[in-house]
Design an enzyme around this catalytic site. Structure first.
Site, PDB file in Angstrom:
ATOM      1  N   GLY A  64       0.819  -1.202   0.000  1.00 24.19           N
ATOM      2  CA  GLY A  64       0.000   0.000   0.000  1.00 24.19           C
ATOM      3  C   GLY A  64       0.855   1.255   0.000  1.00 24.19           C
ATOM      4  N   ARG A  92      -7.969  -3.139  -0.209  1.00 27.38           N
ATOM      5  CA  ARG A  92      -7.675  -2.099   0.776  1.00 27.38           C
ATOM      6  C   ARG A  92      -7.975  -0.716   0.204  1.00 27.38           C
ATOM      7  NH1 ARG A  92      -1.689  -3.941   1.820  1.00 27.38           N
ATOM      8  NH2 ARG A  92      -1.522  -2.016   3.013  1.00 27.38           N
ATOM      9  N   SER A 133      -2.526   9.969   8.949  1.00 28.13           N
ATOM     10  CA  SER A 133      -1.901   9.109   7.939  1.00 28.13           C
ATOM     11  C   SER A 133      -0.675   9.785   7.357  1.00 28.13           C
ATOM     12  CB  SER A 133      -2.891   8.772   6.818  1.00 28.13           C
ATOM     13  OG  SER A 133      -2.221   8.086   5.761  1.00 28.13           O
ATOM     14  N   GLN A 135       1.128   8.404   5.123  1.00 28.39           N
ATOM     15  CA  GLN A 135       1.169   8.053   3.700  1.00 28.39           C
ATOM     16  C   GLN A 135       0.285   8.969   2.867  1.00 28.39           C
ATOM     17  OE1 GLN A 135       0.532   3.865   3.106  1.00 28.39           O
ATOM     18  NE2 GLN A 135       2.295   3.281   4.330  1.00 28.39           N
ATOM     19  N   ASP A 281       2.260  -0.084  13.255  1.00 30.16           N
ATOM     20  CA  ASP A 281       2.649  -1.394  12.744  1.00 30.16           C
ATOM     21  C   ASP A 281       3.000  -2.381  13.850  1.00 30.16           C
ATOM     22  OD1 ASP A 281       2.367  -0.709  10.030  1.00 30.16           O
ATOM     23  OD2 ASP A 281       4.356   0.193   9.995  1.00 30.16           O
ATOM     24  N   LYS A 308      -5.590  -2.858   6.908  1.00 31.80           N
ATOM     25  CA  LYS A 308      -4.230  -3.291   6.595  1.00 31.80           C
ATOM     26  C   LYS A 308      -4.299  -4.528   5.687  1.00 31.80           C
ATOM     27  CE  LYS A 308      -1.863  -0.217   8.953  1.00 31.80           C
ATOM     28  NZ  LYS A 308      -0.874   0.670   8.302  1.00 31.80           N
ATOM     29  N   ARG A 312      -6.698  -6.328  10.739  1.00 36.72           N
ATOM     30  CA  ARG A 312      -5.650  -6.664  11.700  1.00 36.72           C
ATOM     31  C   ARG A 312      -6.143  -6.670  13.142  1.00 36.72           C
ATOM     32  NH1 ARG A 312      -0.053  -3.985  10.250  1.00 36.72           N
ATOM     33  NH2 ARG A 312      -0.134  -5.477   8.523  1.00 36.72           N
ATOM     34  N   ARG A 354       2.699  -8.937   9.537  1.00 38.59           N
ATOM     35  CA  ARG A 354       2.833  -8.525  10.938  1.00 38.59           C
ATOM     36  C   ARG A 354       2.249  -9.583  11.889  1.00 38.59           C
ATOM     37  NH1 ARG A 354       6.763  -4.839  10.173  1.00 38.59           N
ATOM     38  NH2 ARG A 354       6.092  -3.106   8.877  1.00 38.59           N
TER      39      ARG A 354
END
Length: 392
Positions: A64, A92, A133, A135, A281, A308, A312, A354
């Site tokens: 991603g 996602r 975020s 990102q 994470d 994710k 998750r 993860r």
């Protein structure tokens, strides 16, 4: 590092790039755009493209990060590009489309791809991130490098600043203005300079080794220690873990150093919503670590984890319940009831690296061992993780 090097004015060299599937997906996309990237042992060389290739298909694999950051960069290149990815990535959310469209990017979505960008002329905007975020912020900043005018991104919560700090190192036209709880980052059209640098080790991989220190003692060297990445360290310290951090230098303005975890017992702990962005994470391994405490640990503000590689939150709860402890899902988080030990069991990764890494660490700490189904997905973020642990 690879993305900025691909649009710089001359070649760049890097030492200690973390070779994993996500990094290789990014490198592959940059090569499609016209860069030349060579991995030779510890050394990576990037020869930038003068003018990007047009009408390309960019395969982001499971990453991603690749899709979001390159979506920003490509929006400003004036080319046509189709972004594709694996089944997990296709399910996602790619929430960069709205701000990039506001800048003038012509982006469409179809069933056979993540999204497609058509040749566009983009302009600077003022953009306040609607949720926490790094990102999303980075996608807009990377688009701004080729936009007309200036772009200002406003954050209500300061997130990891790797893109900003890297841009400064590469000579980008960027400034920051922190106003109370808000952070304003302004970028103007920029020409970047090639660099030579050694990249520090990744805290998000190191994090999965830290709980082993509680039982055996461990030292991890040359790790990036920026505040916006190391929330898990602070949680461990508040829980009573004996940890020593020694700063040894800086990388792009961010501290680096060594982490030593000494044998110690921990108490239950609470992770508040305000803490999550600094350990987004590390939530699964933090939950595994909570099993080593006697009592109830709480994790709040985990809504983003639903989007994710897996849901998750659900998969972390399944992990904890599969290794002899107890986890309960809340509206926005988890409760872990630890009994001071991990018994063992069988965990299905469901393709989430993860979860698999957390299960492996839990297995080393357990009394009966953990069988991890689907452990091959660990290569998404750390191809040598099992080798580091002596497991292959």
């Amino acid at each position: 590092a690879l993305i900025l090097a691909a649009i710089a004015d001359k070649p760049s060299t890097f030492n200690n790039i973390g070779i994993c599937d996500d990094v290789l997906s990014t490198a592959g996309c940059l090569v499609k755009l016209g860069a030349k990237i060579t991995f030779d042992g510890e050394k990576t060389t990037v020869i930038p493209f003068k003018k990007s290739n047009n009408d390309v298909i960019l395969d982001c694999g499971n990453s991603g990060t690749t899709a979001r950051l390159l979506g920003g960069l490509v929006s400003g290149l004036g080319i046509k590009a189709k972004f594709v990815g694996d089944k997990s990535l296709a399910n996602r959310p790619i929430r960069i489309i709205e701000p990039l469209t506001a800048m003038g990017a012509k982006i469409t979505q179809a069933k056979n791809c993540l999204f497609e960008i058509n040749p566009s002329v983009i302009n600077g905007i003022n953009f306040q991130t609607p949720f926490v975020s790094a990102q999303l912020k980075s996608a807009v900043l990377l688009a701004s490098l080729n936009a007309n005018g200036e772009t200002t991104v406003i954050e209500k919560v300061i997130t990891r600043k790797h893109t900003e700090n890297m841009l400064k190192t590469f000579g980008g036209n960027i400034s920051e203005n922190i106003k109370g709880l808000y952070n304003e980052i302004t970028v103007k059209k920029s020409s970047l300079k090639g660099v030579n640098m050694t990249v520090p080790n990744d805290f998000s991989t190191a994090a999965f080794l830290l709980p082993l220190g509680l039982k055996y003692g461990i030292k991890i060297e040359n790790v990036l220690l920026s505040k916006e990445r190391t929330g898990f360290l602070r949680v461990l310290e508040k829980a009573g873990a004996k940890i020593k951090e020694v700063q040894t230098g800086y990388f792009c303005g961010e501290p680096t150093g060594d982490i030593t975890v000494y044998q110690s017992e921990i108490k239950p702990f609470i992770v508040e919503a305000k803490d999550v962005s600094d350990m987004i994470d590390e939530i699964p391994i933090a939950c595994v670590t909570a099993c080593l405490a006697n009592g109830v640990s709480e994790f709040h503000g985990l809504g983003e984890l639903k989007y994710k590689e897996s849901d998750r939150i659900r998969e972390t709860a399944n992990l904890i319940n599969s290794i002899g402890c107890s986890a309960e899902i809340l509206d926005d988080g988890l409760i872990v009831r630890g009994n001071g030990k991990i018994i063992g069991g069988t965990v299905n990764s469901n393709g989430d690296h993860r979860i698999a890494m957390s299960a492996v660490t839990g297995g080393i700490l357990s009394s009966k061992g953990v069988t991890v189904n689907g452990a091959e997905c660990i290569g998404v973020s750390s191809r040598n993780f099992l080798k580091m642990l002596g497991l292959e």
